[in-house]
Write a protein that holds these residues in place. Structure first.
Motif, short mmCIF file in Angstrom:
data_model
loop_
_atom_site.label_atom_id
_atom_site.label_comp_id
_atom_site.label_asym_id
_atom_site.label_seq_id
_atom_site.Cartn_x
_atom_site.Cartn_y
_atom_site.Cartn_z
N GLY A 131 8.27 -83.54 -31.13
CA GLY A 131 8.23 -84.49 -32.24
C GLY A 131 7.07 -84.21 -33.17
N VAL A 132 5.92 -83.89 -32.60
CA VAL A 132 4.74 -83.53 -33.39
C VAL A 132 5.06 -82.37 -34.31
CG1 VAL A 132 2.43 -82.53 -33.25
CG2 VAL A 132 3.06 -84.39 -31.71
N ASN A 133 5.64 -81.33 -33.76
CA ASN A 133 5.90 -80.12 -34.55
C ASN A 133 7.06 -80.29 -35.52
OD1 ASN A 133 4.05 -77.79 -33.64
ND2 ASN A 133 4.61 -78.80 -31.74
N PHE A 184 7.36 -71.37 -35.37
CA PHE A 184 7.07 -70.45 -34.27
C PHE A 184 6.72 -71.21 -32.98
CE2 PHE A 184 5.80 -67.09 -37.59
CZ PHE A 184 7.07 -66.51 -37.54
N ILE A 185 6.05 -72.36 -33.11
CA ILE A 185 5.74 -73.16 -31.91
C ILE A 185 7.03 -73.63 -31.25
CG2 ILE A 185 4.90 -75.42 -31.18
CD1 ILE A 185 2.45 -75.01 -32.84
N TYR A 228 0.80 -65.89 -39.24
CA TYR A 228 1.22 -67.13 -38.60
C TYR A 228 1.90 -66.88 -37.25
CZ TYR A 228 -0.14 -69.81 -42.66
OH TYR A 228 -0.88 -70.41 -43.65
N LEU A 229 2.56 -65.75 -37.10
CA LEU A 229 3.16 -65.42 -35.81
C LEU A 229 2.09 -65.24 -34.74
CD1 LEU A 229 5.50 -64.61 -33.97
CD2 LEU A 229 5.27 -62.26 -34.86
N PHE A 230 1.11 -64.39 -35.01
CA PHE A 230 0.06 -64.12 -34.02
C PHE A 230 -0.84 -65.33 -33.81
CE2 PHE A 230 0.91 -59.59 -35.28
CZ PHE A 230 1.40 -59.20 -34.03
N HIS A 231 -1.15 -66.06 -34.89
CA HIS A 231 -2.00 -67.24 -34.74
C HIS A 231 -1.31 -68.33 -33.93
CE1 HIS A 231 -5.14 -66.55 -38.15
NE2 HIS A 231 -5.01 -65.52 -37.35
N THR A 232 0.00 -68.47 -34.10
CA THR A 232 0.73 -69.46 -33.31
C THR A 232 0.71 -69.10 -31.83
OG1 THR A 232 2.18 -69.98 -35.17
CG2 THR A 232 2.95 -70.61 -32.97
N GLY A 264 -1.60 -67.42 -30.38
CA GLY A 264 -2.96 -67.72 -29.94
C GLY A 264 -3.16 -69.20 -29.69
N GLU A 265 -2.59 -70.02 -30.57
CA GLU A 265 -2.69 -71.48 -30.41
C GLU A 265 -2.04 -71.93 -29.11
OE1 GLU A 265 -1.27 -75.60 -32.67
OE2 GLU A 265 -0.57 -73.66 -33.38
N LEU A 266 -0.90 -71.34 -28.77
CA LEU A 266 -0.21 -71.72 -27.55
C LEU A 266 -0.99 -71.34 -26.29
CD1 LEU A 266 3.45 -70.80 -28.56
CD2 LEU A 266 2.58 -73.10 -28.07
N CYS A 267 -1.90 -70.39 -26.43
CA CYS A 267 -2.75 -70.00 -25.29
C CYS A 267 -3.93 -70.95 -25.10
CB CYS A 267 -3.30 -68.58 -25.49
SG CYS A 267 -2.06 -67.28 -25.34
N ILE A 268 -4.34 -71.63 -26.18
CA ILE A 268 -5.58 -72.40 -26.14
C ILE A 268 -5.37 -73.90 -26.35
CG2 ILE A 268 -7.77 -72.80 -27.35
CD1 ILE A 268 -7.99 -69.80 -27.76
N SER A 269 -4.68 -74.28 -27.42
CA SER A 269 -4.62 -75.68 -27.80
C SER A 269 -3.96 -76.59 -26.77
CB SER A 269 -3.91 -75.82 -29.15
OG SER A 269 -3.83 -77.18 -29.53
N PRO A 270 -2.73 -76.29 -26.28
CA PRO A 270 -2.08 -77.25 -25.35
C PRO A 270 -2.79 -77.37 -24.01
CG PRO A 270 -0.50 -75.67 -26.27
CD PRO A 270 -1.86 -75.14 -26.57
#
Length: 591
Positions: free
Chosen positions: A159-161, A434-435, A497-501, A503-509
């Motif tokens: 829902g957030v995304n 991408f998320i 945005y592909l690579f940053h997403t 990276g985000e999935l490795c750290i943020s959640p």
């Protein structure tokens, strides 16, 4: 409480309580409003006054106020969390937050200086009340069903995304193509619908999160690490001394003043400076933040040794992760600032012929398919809850009729044009897309035998962040120093945005998850405070990094700026990998 929770699970949607989807849609519209406005803010501030109806600010000013705004959003969560737990209750805090944000967007739609600043202020406090408390309701709902909690948060995260995706897509289009007021205003309209939908469906939650927690029900006192003298637990709580509390207050005040000083000074053209002095050749703001950091580090040095060895070492691991996370967000959050300006000024966004038609088709599918899926969920919720919560469902349905109308009008208008011009804000949509696409793959990775240790997740995340920056740095290599326009291929921004997403999935959640795993329950508030402080500093640093991009672009070229961020990302990735055995030992088996 048990009766309330059991009754929640009687009416299910996709195997979860219907109440989860009330939260899903409330959060979706909040994220719609937040990311929709965020996508436009830098563009509005820097757009020319006469031709584009913006404010014509230098990019440095826009970056400064944006970095301050995003950092204050995270700092305000501490205030909102405190009021929810101790004064008004979690559900009322959500309502207050949604109302403040609705008023904030309404103010911004007026576009005068007073109302823009008032709107941003209301949005900061609104986010502070709203952001930390939605997840608290989910936590209460699933207190006795922990086996279903991961699935609930996954649905909520979708829902957030979905909200972020639609907000950037539609608000960005309206703001850039129709008028800034339309973009800012429509964000507020849907925030209002989210508020009304939540307000009229509150009965579905029973007594959950309705009243402030009593002191004996919660661990709110852990913020000050207090404990009765007869506590016999392994880690006795060590109350803060008066001097230590003064250190906290002084550091907080100096940090807040430092965050506010930069945009205030720029907007007033230097007439207002909260730190009008120099010391040892350093400017006042630099002295202030260095002293605040000194007090904070000194406090950690004083406090951490007071705990037993295991707890002490786990806290050190969290401090390291918070340090790396700070730089992660400082670089990742170039998306709404320097990367959006790069998309506007340096990227070839006009597509003709087959390329233009392909983009129109892809953009249509990107819009219609997610909207269709979410509408299907809406229909299932409608079937379960309309009898009891008709008004809530009516407001929610009305909001979807409007968003479908805007989407169809937007796509129709674009198909009638001979060529396609991609809005600069459109690229930010890719992060949410991408998320949604990649999150299930990363989730399977974390559940497999190849699940990396936390330290390696941070190393991988920072490496992917650096790889994304390397792509845009390489793509911008041909732009001369001082150039104001260029026509770089869109593929480089898409790769960013592909690579940053990833990276985000490795750290943020996983960040907050590791905080909760590494410290005793009574210390979670203290460490969450440190964690959110690190993110807030990272957001402010993002604005500072973006500010420096202008001078670097003028002197050495914009590519050099992105190469610097690439170097910082890779350096922290290598540091995280090298320290793997050390941090693993500090974590004492926590994965």
């Amino acid at each position: 409480m048990s009766t309330d929770i059991e009754s929640l699970f009687k009416d299910k949607v996709l195997g979860h309580p219907a109440g989860l989807f009330v939260l899903f849609f409330t959060e979706m519209w909040e994220r719609f409003s937040y990311y929709g406005m965020r996508a436009l803010l830098i563009l509005f501030f820097t757009a020319s006054i006469l031709e584009e109806g913006g404010w014509g600010w230098p990019a440095e000013w826009a970056y400064a106020i944006f970095g301050t705004y995003t950092s204050l959003v995270y700092l305000s969560t501490m205030l909102g969390g405190y009021f929810a737990d101790n004064v008004i209750g979690i559900r009322k805090a959500v309502v207050v937050g949604a109302l403040l944000m609705t008023l904030g967007h309404a103010c911004m739609a007026i576009e005068t200086s007073f109302f823009i600043y008032l709107g941003l202020t209301l949005l900061v406090f609104g986010s502070g009340f709203f952001k930390p408390n939605m997840t608290s309701i989910i936590s209460e709902m699933y207190k006795e069903k922990p086996e279903k909690k991961d699935g609930a948060y996954t649905i909520f995260y979708m829902g957030v995304n979905a909200g972020a995706f639609l907000g950037i897509l539609l608000c960005g289009y309206l703001g850039e193509k129709v008028g800034w007021s339309w973009g800012f205003g429509i964000a507020g309209v849907f925030m209002l619908f989210g508020l009304l939908q939540f307000w009229y469906a509150q009965g579905i939650f029973g007594d959950i999160a309705l009243k402030p927690k009593k002191k004996n029900e919660d661990v709110i006192d852990i913020v000050m690490d207090t404990v009765p003298e007869n506590d016999e637990s392994e880690d006795k709580r060590n109350p803060f001394t008066t001097i230590q509390r003064i250190m906290i207050v002084v550091a907080a005040v100096l940090g807040l003043a430092w965050i506010l000083n930069d945009p205030i000074s720029k907007i007033s053209e230097g007439e207002v400076n909260l730190f009008r002095f120099e010391l040892f050749g350093l400017s006042g703001p630099t002295v202030a933040i260095l002293f605040a950091l000194f007090l904070f580090v000194l406090l950690l040095i004083i406090r951490i040794p007071k705990y037993v060895k295991t707890t002490r070492e786990k806290m050190l691991a969290i401090v390291f992760f918070a340090f790396v996370t700070m730089f992660f967000w400082a670089i990742f959050e170039q998306s709404p600032s320097s990367l959006t300006v790069f998309a506007r000024d340096y990227t070839q966004r006009t597509l003709e012929g087959g390329a233009g038609l392909t983009f129109k088709i892809v953009n249509s599918l990107m819009t219609i398919v997610p909207l269709g899926v979410i509408t299907w969920v809406l229909v299932m919720l409608f079937k379960k809850t309309f009898a009891k919560y008709a008004l809530s469902n009516i407001f929610l349905s009305l909001s979807f009729l409007i968003v479908w109308g805007i989407a169809i009008w937007m796509l129709s208008a674009e198909f009638q044009k001979d060529q396609a011009e991609v809005p600069a804000s459109w690229f930010s949509v890719l992060n949410s897309l991408f998320i949604i696409t990649l999150a299930p793959l990363f989730s399977k990775w974390w559940e497999s035998k190849y699940n990396p240790n936390a330290n390696m997740k941070w190393a991988i995340g920072m490496g992917l962040l650096g790889l994304g920056m390397a792509c845009i740095a390489f793509g911008a290599g041909g732009i001369e120093p001082g150039a104001k326009t260029a026509s770089v291929s869109m593929i480089w921004l898409i790769l960013v945005y592909l690579f940053h997403t990833m990276g985000e999935l490795c750290i943020s959640p996983v960040g907050l998850s590791y905080v909760s795993k590494l410290v005793p329950a009574r210390m979670i508030a203290t460490m969450f405070g440190i964690w959110y402080l690190a993110i807030a500093i990272g957001m402010k640093m993002a604005g500072m990094f973006a500010e420096s991009s202008e001078a670097i672009a003028q002197e050495k070229g914009i590519s050099q700026f992105f190469w610097i961020l690439t170097g910082v990302s890779f350096a922290l990735a290598v540091l995280s990998a090298i320290l793997y055995p050390v941090i693993k030992k500090l974590m004492h088996g926590v994965r």
